[in-house]
Scaffold this active site. Structure first.
Site, PDB file in Angstrom:
ATOM      1  N   HIS A 206      12.781   4.633   7.260  1.00 39.35           N
ATOM      2  CA  HIS A 206      12.777   5.082   5.853  1.00 39.35           C
ATOM      3  C   HIS A 206      13.995   4.479   5.171  1.00 39.35           C
ATOM      4  O   HIS A 206      15.079   5.068   5.128  1.00 39.35           O
ATOM      5  CB  HIS A 206      12.813   6.613   5.802  1.00 39.35           C
ATOM      6  CG  HIS A 206      12.680   7.187   4.426  1.00 39.35           C
ATOM      7  ND1 HIS A 206      12.198   8.457   4.201  1.00 39.35           N
ATOM      8  CD2 HIS A 206      12.973   6.695   3.200  1.00 39.35           C
ATOM      9  CE1 HIS A 206      12.196   8.707   2.907  1.00 39.35           C
ATOM     10  NE2 HIS A 206      12.679   7.643   2.271  1.00 39.35           N
TER      11      HIS A 206
ATOM     12  N   HIS B 231      14.624   2.032   1.620  1.00 37.58           N
ATOM     13  CA  HIS B 231      14.124   1.275   0.469  1.00 37.58           C
ATOM     14  C   HIS B 231      15.023   0.059   0.276  1.00 37.58           C
ATOM     15  O   HIS B 231      16.220   0.206   0.009  1.00 37.58           O
ATOM     16  CB  HIS B 231      14.156   2.154  -0.788  1.00 37.58           C
ATOM     17  CG  HIS B 231      13.320   3.383  -0.672  1.00 37.58           C
ATOM     18  ND1 HIS B 231      12.005   3.432  -1.079  1.00 37.58           N
ATOM     19  CD2 HIS B 231      13.603   4.615  -0.172  1.00 37.58           C
ATOM     20  CE1 HIS B 231      11.518   4.644  -0.845  1.00 37.58           C
ATOM     21  NE2 HIS B 231      12.470   5.379  -0.293  1.00 37.58           N
TER      22      HIS B 231
ATOM     23  N   GLU C 177      10.348  16.461  -0.125  1.00 39.83           N
ATOM     24  CA  GLU C 177      11.780  16.247  -0.356  1.00 39.83           C
ATOM     25  C   GLU C 177      12.215  17.253  -1.416  1.00 39.83           C
ATOM     26  O   GLU C 177      12.865  18.244  -1.115  1.00 39.83           O
ATOM     27  CB  GLU C 177      12.048  14.816  -0.820  1.00 39.83           C
ATOM     28  CG  GLU C 177      13.510  14.544  -1.146  1.00 39.83           C
ATOM     29  CD  GLU C 177      13.733  13.189  -1.816  1.00 39.83           C
ATOM     30  OE1 GLU C 177      14.893  12.776  -1.876  1.00 39.83           O
ATOM     31  OE2 GLU C 177      12.762  12.568  -2.292  1.00 39.83           O
TER      32      GLU C 177
END
Length: 349
Positions: A28, A30, A211
């Site tokens: 995970h 970006h 989240e």
């Protein structure tokens, strides 16, 4: 599963070195969120792009986020300097070098093509620059790097379909699709049809859920989008039935502790629920999310979280194994990496 080492042989003062040296997977991250202020300014100068900050320090001082949206506003401004294939290569290569230094053997990097195509940057420019860095990482750094294309959930499903069509000529250069950006108000089911199409095409499926959004978003990601992994998922702890399902089905959660702290998901890192997720039998993993913005790459996420929460060498071993188990690598590669994890812990102890 029996431990390949005696946890009691690893004292608390040796734990940071174990965390830094153990083999890891990162699931995970970006890639646009690894764009450091120094590189933002270098690319802005190279490409003649004006940015609303006087210098690197002024940009860093803007990294005081109160929630996900306040971060995204700066995130998209930073990405505006990415225009040419070499820009995307340079950004990815900078991250991959840091990943190698953190003992990352496998990384599955998210990228947001809509952030760039909406500015007139061609899909080909984005994908080819990132993919070329992945190829070089394998050859020069020993890092197995793969790409996952993410749809921006604050945009429409029609935009996601258009993005998918633009990306299909390059389908051999990314292994899956995901869903990111503003979570609240954009439930997973908004993208049901495009995820069904991606499943038909054989892509791996992941989605950000739980989240800031509620456990219901995690259920929808699993049951409507049919994802194989949940990105974040920390709100799942509020739903005992969901926790049981995640544990029983071995659904990986790609948890990002420093991101959760920076975006005020948890008010204090000592209150993070990573340990509770692990102790409930979930395949939780540790990741850096947007490391340039959230205060640390993978090793920093490990060392600071362990220091704050009191997690142990046994947790470290489980997290290291979970990272490789939760990856989309082939069975043979996973076995080899898991063997390296066990051997490293045995030797360290």
């Amino acid at each position: 599963m029996s431990l390949p080492f005696n946890p009691a042989a690893i004292s608390a003062d040796r734990l940071p070195e174990l965390l830094r040296s153990m083999p890891k997977a990162e699931l995970h991250m970006h890639i646009e969120g690894s764009l450091e202020p120094e590189l933002i300014f270098a690319l802005a100068q190279r490409n003649g792009v004006a940015i609303p900050y006087a210098n690197v320090e002024a940009l860093r001082q803007a990294y005081a986020f109160t929630n996900l949206q306040s971060f995204l506003d700066i995130y998209y401004a930073g990405a505006s300097v990415l225009l040419k294939e070499q820009d995307f290569y340079d950004m990815a290569w900078a991250y991959l070098q840091r990943a190698a230094a953190d003992q990352v053997l496998r990384t599955e990097m998210f990228f947001d093509p809509q952030t760039h195509t909406e500015r007139g940057v061609a899909m080909e420019t984005v994908v080819n620059g990132l993919h070329r860095a992945c190829v070089d990482a394998k050859a020069k750094l020993g890092v197995d790097a793969q790409l996952i294309l993410c749809f921006l959930r604050h945009l429409s499903e029609a935009s996601a379909f258009e993005t998918l069509e633009q990306a299909l000529p390059f389908r051999d250069k990314f292994i899956g699709v995901g869903l990111d950006s503003s979570e609240l108000g954009h439930p997973p089911e908004k993208f049901a049809r495009v995820f069904a199409r991606c499943r038909e095409l054989g892509f791996h499926l992941v989605a950000h859920a739980g989240e800031e959004g509620p456990p219901a978003y995690v259920w929808s990601a699993l049951d409507v989008l049919k994802v194989e992994r949940i990105d974040h998922g920390v709100q799942s702890a509020k739903d005992p039935a969901l926790m049981k399902r995640l544990a029983a089905d071995r659904i990986p959660l790609t948890v990002c502790p420093l991101s959760n702290l920076k975006l005020c998901v948890f008010p204090d890192l000592r209150q993070h629920n990573l340990g509770a997720l692990l102790d409930a039998g979930l395949v939780a993993t540790v990741n850096s999310d947007d490391p340039a913005y959230f205060g640390g790459y993978l090793n920093t996420n490990f060392t600071e979280t362990f220091a704050a929460t009191g997690l142990t060498a046994r947790h470290a071993w489980q997290l290291a194994r979970n990272g490789f188990e939760g990856s989309f690598a082939g069975a043979e590669a996973k076995r080899a990496w898991l063997d390296r994890v066990d051997a490293h812990f045995a030797a360290f102890a």
